[in-house]
Design a protein around this motif. Structure first.
Motif, short mmCIF file in Angstrom:
data_model
loop_
_atom_site.label_atom_id
_atom_site.label_comp_id
_atom_site.label_asym_id
_atom_site.label_seq_id
_atom_site.Cartn_x
_atom_site.Cartn_y
_atom_site.Cartn_z
N LEU A 1 0.83 -1.20 0.00
CA LEU A 1 0.00 0.00 0.00
C LEU A 1 0.86 1.25 0.00
O LEU A 1 1.90 1.30 0.64
CB LEU A 1 -0.92 0.02 1.22
CG LEU A 1 -1.96 -1.09 1.33
CD1 LEU A 1 -2.76 -0.90 2.61
CD2 LEU A 1 -2.88 -1.11 0.13
N ILE B 1 -3.53 8.74 7.18
CA ILE B 1 -3.81 7.83 6.08
C ILE B 1 -5.30 7.92 5.75
O ILE B 1 -6.13 8.11 6.63
CB ILE B 1 -3.41 6.37 6.39
CG1 ILE B 1 -4.05 5.88 7.69
CG2 ILE B 1 -1.90 6.25 6.47
CD1 ILE B 1 -3.71 4.43 8.03
N THR C 1 -7.12 3.31 2.46
CA THR C 1 -5.89 2.66 2.93
C THR C 1 -6.08 2.09 4.33
O THR C 1 -5.61 0.99 4.63
CB THR C 1 -4.72 3.66 2.93
OG1 THR C 1 -4.57 4.19 1.62
CG2 THR C 1 -3.43 3.00 3.36
#
Length: 440
Positions: A200, A409, A413
């Protein structure tokens, strides 16, 4: 019809909490009253059952929750949490700093709420990410899952305390088995953090910077920081060992000493005294608001726990085994049912504590039907509920937003990182619990 009504009552708890933002104390109390009338109880019987359930549940854990919260506040305010985190980091090393932050979160979450623990250590996440070159996403997931593991499995965290009270499980046995189950569960989060961190990319949220706590080093030693946490845990564990049916410590003076000192109220009170000693160099004026703040935090949890006990007392008047046509069911089936109910409640309404307390109230009358009568069986039932109550943390959970926003984030995510991690943690937890049940 009774099964349908029971399902509707559970749906009411979820909808009232999520849609109408009703405090769990009110939703659980209303659920208890409605359930009583559905079961044909008189108003007098309903009030008597609720009063008895509320009082019985809190008689053993009210002070334990309060004292545990005081220890957590003192560790937070004195900087003890950072001392604990840095101690683990020194042992593990910078190269394995995500593992260090995972273990530090695990230790800190035993007395400190996981939300607070993450906020306190999020600045440490940033510093370690810069020093090691490892993406902050890895640290965020590693810390979040470490905190989460202790939060649902290890007393004196309120959830396991409440479940132990409602299921009448031995707290020391819950603690011992909780440590056995929660450490692998915490490490599952760490391994997922390392795996997903490579896949990611972090797309920072647009939120402004949050105010982190000062980076100034706390003026307390490592041993001072550990004592308020470790001493109560050891005393409670020693009491359970002393009270084991084989009486390994005999039944003389040593037995009575550990039987008294290991009582959860006494053990946590001793932990509070160590917390006071830890803060002895801090002016009394600065400390005067700490204990009231702790009691304010504890008050809400105590009331939710008591309301859950009242709801459970009403449900105990129902023949749950006959209602669900369970017959003589297996203990493993009971553990899986406890896990499934808690997971549904957690996923639906977001709060692990509410999921634990509500599930405990539903499962308590079924323990005998499933043959979960022994001291170890009841402890494993508590942990099965805890495993379900961490499956899964997503957008309706305040902890999800703490992890994502303090780590900068975005939601997508966080769902792929944090939420999937909690799924794997819950499945790991129930797998270990079922293995322990098979062995024991």
């Amino acid at each position: 019809m009774e099964i349908l009504f029971l399902a509707l009552v559970v749906v009411f708890i979820i909808v009232a909490t999520i849609r109408f933002k009703m405090h769990p104390v009110f939703s659980l109390t209303l659920a208890a009253i409605v359930s009583g009338f559905i079961l044909g109880l008189s108003p007098t019987d309903i009030m008597e059952a609720m009063g008895a359930g509320f009082g019985k549940t809190l008689s053993g854990i009210g002070l334990v929750i309060a004292f545990g919260t005081v220890i957590g506040i003192y560790l937070e305010k004195t900087g003890g949490t950072k001392v604990l985190a840095n101690a683990v980091l020194k042992i593990v090393g910078l190269k394995k700093s995500p593992l260090a932050i995972n273990l530090a979160g695990y230790i800190i979450s035993i007395p400190v709420f996981c939300d607070s623990g993450f906020i306190i250590l999020s600045s440490l996440n940033k510093a370690l990410s810069k020093k090691s070159g490892i993406p902050i996403l890895v640290f965020a997931i590693a810390l979040g899952t470490g905190l989460y593991a202790a939060h649902v499995f290890v007393p004196p965290t309120p959830g396991p305390l409440a479940a132990a009270a409602i299921l009448e499980a031995d707290l020391g046995m819950v603690l011992l088995f909780g440590l056995v189950v929660s450490i692998p569960v915490s490490l599952t989060g760490y391994f997922w953090a390392r795996i997903v961190g490579k896949r990611l990319t972090v797309e920072p949220s647009q939120e402004g910077e949050n105010n982190m706590e000062s980076t100034e080093e706390p003026g307390i030693g490592t041993i001072q920081a550990f004592l308020p946490l470790i001493v109560p845990i050891l005393l409670i564990a020693l009491k359970s060992i002393a009270n084991y049916p084989t009486f390994p410590m005999g039944q003389g003076s040593l037995f009575y000493v550990f039987d008294f000192l290991g009582s959860p109220i006494i053990a946590l009170l001793i932990g509070v005294l160590f917390a006071f000693l830890m803060a002895r160099k801090i002016p009394a004026e600065a400390q005067k608001k700490w204990v009231p703040e702790a009691f304010r935090q504890a008050g809400s949890i105590v009331l939710i726990t008591g309301a859950g006990g009242a709801f459970g007392a009403i449900l105990r008047t129902m023949d749950m085994a006959e209602l669900f046509n369970l017959g003589q069911s297996s203990g493993m089936g009971g553990l899986l049912l406890a896990f499934a109910i808690a997971a549904v409640l957690k996923t639906a309404q977001g709060s692990s504590t509410v999921a634990i307390i509500t599930t405990s109230a539903i499962i308590a009358p079924l323990l005998e039907t499933f043959g979960l009568n022994s001291i170890t069986d009841k402890a494993l039932a508590v942990l099965a509920i805890g495993a379900g109550a961490m499956t899964v943390s997503h957008v309706n959970d305040s902890y999800f937003w703490v992890v994502s926003q303090f780590s900068k984030i975005n939601v997508k995510t966080a769902l792929r990182g944090h939420t999937l991690a909690t799924l794997f943690q819950g499945l790991t937890g129930i797998a270990i619990i079922l293995l322990l049940y098979t062995i024991l």
